[in-house]
Scaffold this motif. Structure first.
Motif, short mmCIF file in Angstrom:
data_model
loop_
_atom_site.label_atom_id
_atom_site.label_comp_id
_atom_site.label_asym_id
_atom_site.label_seq_id
_atom_site.Cartn_x
_atom_site.Cartn_y
_atom_site.Cartn_z
N ARG A 376 0.84 -1.11 -0.06
CA ARG A 376 0.04 0.14 0.09
C ARG A 376 0.99 1.31 -0.14
O ARG A 376 0.50 2.35 -0.45
CB ARG A 376 -0.79 0.01 1.15
CG ARG A 376 -1.88 1.10 1.25
CD ARG A 376 -2.80 1.19 2.50
NE ARG A 376 -2.06 0.93 3.70
CZ ARG A 376 -1.85 1.78 4.57
NH1 ARG A 376 -1.86 3.13 3.94
NH2 ARG A 376 -1.22 1.79 5.63
N ILE A 377 1.73 1.29 0.80
CA ILE A 377 2.93 2.18 0.89
C ILE A 377 3.56 2.72 -0.44
O ILE A 377 3.66 3.67 -0.98
CB ILE A 377 4.10 2.33 1.95
CG1 ILE A 377 3.20 2.06 3.36
CG2 ILE A 377 4.61 3.29 1.87
CD1 ILE A 377 2.17 3.28 3.68
N VAL A 378 4.07 1.50 -1.09
CA VAL A 378 4.61 1.62 -2.42
C VAL A 378 3.63 2.24 -3.52
O VAL A 378 4.01 3.03 -4.10
CB VAL A 378 5.14 0.43 -2.91
CG1 VAL A 378 5.81 0.23 -4.04
CG2 VAL A 378 6.33 0.08 -2.02
N SER A 379 2.48 1.61 -3.46
CA SER A 379 1.50 2.11 -4.24
C SER A 379 1.25 3.68 -4.28
O SER A 379 1.08 4.43 -5.11
CB SER A 379 0.28 1.19 -4.12
OG SER A 379 0.37 -0.09 -4.43
N ARG A 380 0.96 4.06 -3.01
CA ARG A 380 0.89 5.35 -2.46
C ARG A 380 1.94 6.51 -3.28
O ARG A 380 1.58 7.39 -3.73
CB ARG A 380 0.79 5.61 -1.12
CG ARG A 380 0.40 7.04 -0.68
CD ARG A 380 0.67 7.23 0.83
NE ARG A 380 1.78 7.17 1.16
CZ ARG A 380 2.18 7.20 2.47
NH1 ARG A 380 1.29 7.34 3.42
NH2 ARG A 380 3.60 7.08 2.83
N GLU A 381 3.25 6.03 -3.05
CA GLU A 381 4.54 6.64 -3.33
C GLU A 381 4.22 6.66 -4.94
O GLU A 381 4.77 7.70 -5.53
CB GLU A 381 5.47 6.10 -2.99
CG GLU A 381 5.74 6.35 -1.44
CD GLU A 381 5.75 7.72 -1.07
OE1 GLU A 381 6.62 8.80 -1.55
OE2 GLU A 381 5.37 8.16 0.11
N VAL A 382 4.02 5.57 -5.69
CA VAL A 382 3.86 5.71 -7.15
C VAL A 382 2.95 6.44 -7.59
O VAL A 382 3.31 7.40 -8.52
CB VAL A 382 3.58 4.18 -7.63
CG1 VAL A 382 3.19 4.31 -9.06
CG2 VAL A 382 4.48 3.21 -7.31
N VAL A 383 1.73 6.67 -6.91
CA VAL A 383 0.84 7.81 -7.48
C VAL A 383 1.18 9.10 -6.95
O VAL A 383 1.05 9.81 -8.00
CB VAL A 383 -0.69 7.34 -6.69
CG1 VAL A 383 -1.59 8.56 -6.93
CG2 VAL A 383 -1.13 6.04 -7.14
N VAL A 384 1.70 9.31 -5.92
CA VAL A 384 2.50 10.59 -5.71
C VAL A 384 3.28 11.03 -6.73
O VAL A 384 3.43 12.29 -7.00
CB VAL A 384 2.79 10.76 -4.34
CG1 VAL A 384 3.60 11.84 -3.98
CG2 VAL A 384 1.91 10.54 -3.25
N GLY A 385 4.25 9.97 -6.91
CA GLY A 385 5.34 10.37 -8.00
C GLY A 385 4.63 10.88 -9.37
O GLY A 385 5.03 11.65 -9.96
#
Length: 471
Positions: A376-385
């Motif tokens: 979930r955290i990795v997915s969030r950072e991808v979207v933020v990126g």
């Protein structure tokens, strides 16, 4: 906050004006006060020194030591009695303390160590050279010596080294009145500061704890077993960073430390944990930058040796990254504008990667990022990126149009920024996660890896897109 001290021999109550001169509003030492101390040392004015030092808390005297030259520190030591020295040694930076210990006579040092809590005493003894350690330990009473040796038997940065062996314990069949009467009779043997009374069974294993604040609110006939609370036992071999996490999670003020058999061997209090949290935070910050701590007295050679390896590693990774430029040198020769804009893509990606890296390292340290929520955290950072890349790309596209009036160039740099910021965010969170998965410190070397990835992908994405769109 009071800054007076009663442990300097023959010192009257400090003058209020002198106290005001000693510390500024932010509790930092006043430079004029430091100069006064240095002048008094140069003149050999013992009376003035006692007056000046009498205005300071021992922690401020320790801070003062850091601002004095090595020669002045050596001259100051004879003016400190063992009780004052004991309080100051536990407050000194490690590097300065090691230097000070070299100049303290063994007999004086043994008396000072006898005034310390067992955890502080063990830290000081551990800093001594082998020959001097033997002299000092021989001069310490047998009971205190045994406590120090037992503490030193534990690995560094574990609960066993962090704990103080002085604890307040009572059998579970005692009443409140019996406990209070016993503690009053044995007042001299109690720790200087304690928050809980640990209730133990016949095997000396903690079964509960009674906060002192609770003890004072109930009747004398109340059994301790009736009012005791559950305790969070700390294994003596547990890493101090884990101990700090337990204190933070359960909001502890103190906790009992037990050996392999579960017997009570000491306690850790919140003041020790504050120091651990500060140390660990400093280590993580420095590790992210690829440097080690450089104290106020650190030499140039030591600092160079600590930082140079990471710079050399960064040089090696960047040498690989710039090969991407070499691959596209023909394209750059055809359109010089690419060379102008290319560093922007790499720089923005580097900053985005650093942001994600800092957040990930902090989350790992605080146990907020685990295997359970990593996806979930990795997915969030991808979207933020992607989102940040899109916004920055649009801004850069508008700026590029303003300067170059080339629509295809605007599209190229916008897409390159989206790609690189996305990859930077992904690398920033995956690098520390991977290191942590392999049991390595996530703060160490992550920044070099992230910089390498963002520079490499920045060059490749921009030049690759340029070759497709512009040429």
């Amino acid at each position: 906050m009071s800054r007076e001290t009663d442990d300097l021999a023959d010192v009257a109550e400090p003058d209020e004006d002198l106290e005001d001169l000693a510390l500024e509003d932010d509790y930092a030492l006043n430079p004029d006060f430091v100069s006064d101390v240095a002048d008094a040392l140069e003149r050999g004015d013992a009376d003035r020194l006692r007056e000046l030092l009498g205005a300071l808390h021992p922690a401020d005297v320790a801070d003062l030591m850091g601002f004095l030259s090595a020669g002045d520190r050596e001259d100051l030591i004879p003016h400190l009695d063992p009780e004052t020295l004991a309080e100051i040694l536990s407050e000194l930076d490690t590097e300065i303390r090691e230097e000070v210990l070299e100049h303290v006579p063994s007999a004086t040092l043994a008396k000072a160590i006898g005034e310390m809590e067992s955890d502080d005493a063990a830290d000081v003894v551990d800093d001594l050279e082998a020959d001097k350690r033997a002299e000092v330990m021989a001069a310490i009473p047998e009971v205190e010596r045994a406590a120090i040796e037992t503490t030193l038997a534990y690995e560094d940065e574990t609960a066993g080294r962090l704990m103080q062996r002085e604890v307040v314990a009572a059998p579970q069949f005692w009443t409140v009145g019996q406990a209070i009467d016993h503690f009053r009779r044995e007042a001299e043997d109690l720790p200087e500061l304690f928050f809980d009374i640990y209730v133990v069974d016949p095997a000396y294993k903690p079964v509960g704890a009674v906060p002192v604040s609770h003890l004072l609110r109930v009747g004398r006939q109340t059994p301790l077993a009736q009012i005791m609370e559950p305790v969070n036992e700390i294994d003596a071999t547990l890493d101090q960073e884990e101990v700090a996490y337990i204190f933070d999670k359960y909001h502890l003020i103190s906790a009992p430390v037990v050996d392999n058999d579960g017997r009570l061997v000491g306690q850790i209090t919140v003041d020790d944990i504050v120091s651990v949290i500060q140390e660990e935070s400093e280590e993580d910050i420095l590790a992210l930058a690829g440097v080690s701590d450089a104290g106020r007295d650190a030499g140039v050679g030591d600092i160079v040796r600590s930082r140079l390896p990471w710079l050399v590693l960064n040089l090696a990774t960047e040498a690989v990254a710039v090969q991407a430029i070499n691959v596209f040198q023909d394209e750059i020769a055809k359109l010089v504008t690419l060379a102008i804009l290319m560093p922007i893509v790499a720089s923005v990606g580097g900053n985005a990667g650093t942001q994600a890296l800092a957040v990930a390292v902090r989350a790992l340290a605080a146990r907020e990022l685990t295997a359970a929520n990593s996806l979930r955290i990795v997915s969030r950072e991808v979207v933020v990126g992607v989102a940040n890349g899109a916004v920055v790309g649009l801004i850069m596209a508008l700026a590029t149009w303003f300067f170059f009036h080339d629509l295809r160039l605007c599209v190229t740099i916008a897409l390159a920024l989206v790609v690189n910021v996305f990859i930077a965010a992904l690398a920033g969170v995956l690098a520390p996660l991977t290191l942590d998965r392999f049991g390595r410190d996530p703060a160490v070397s992550s920044s070099v890896f992230v910089t390498f990835v963002t520079d490499l992908m920045g060059f490749l994405s921009f030049l690759g897109l340029a070759s497709l769109i512009l040429l």
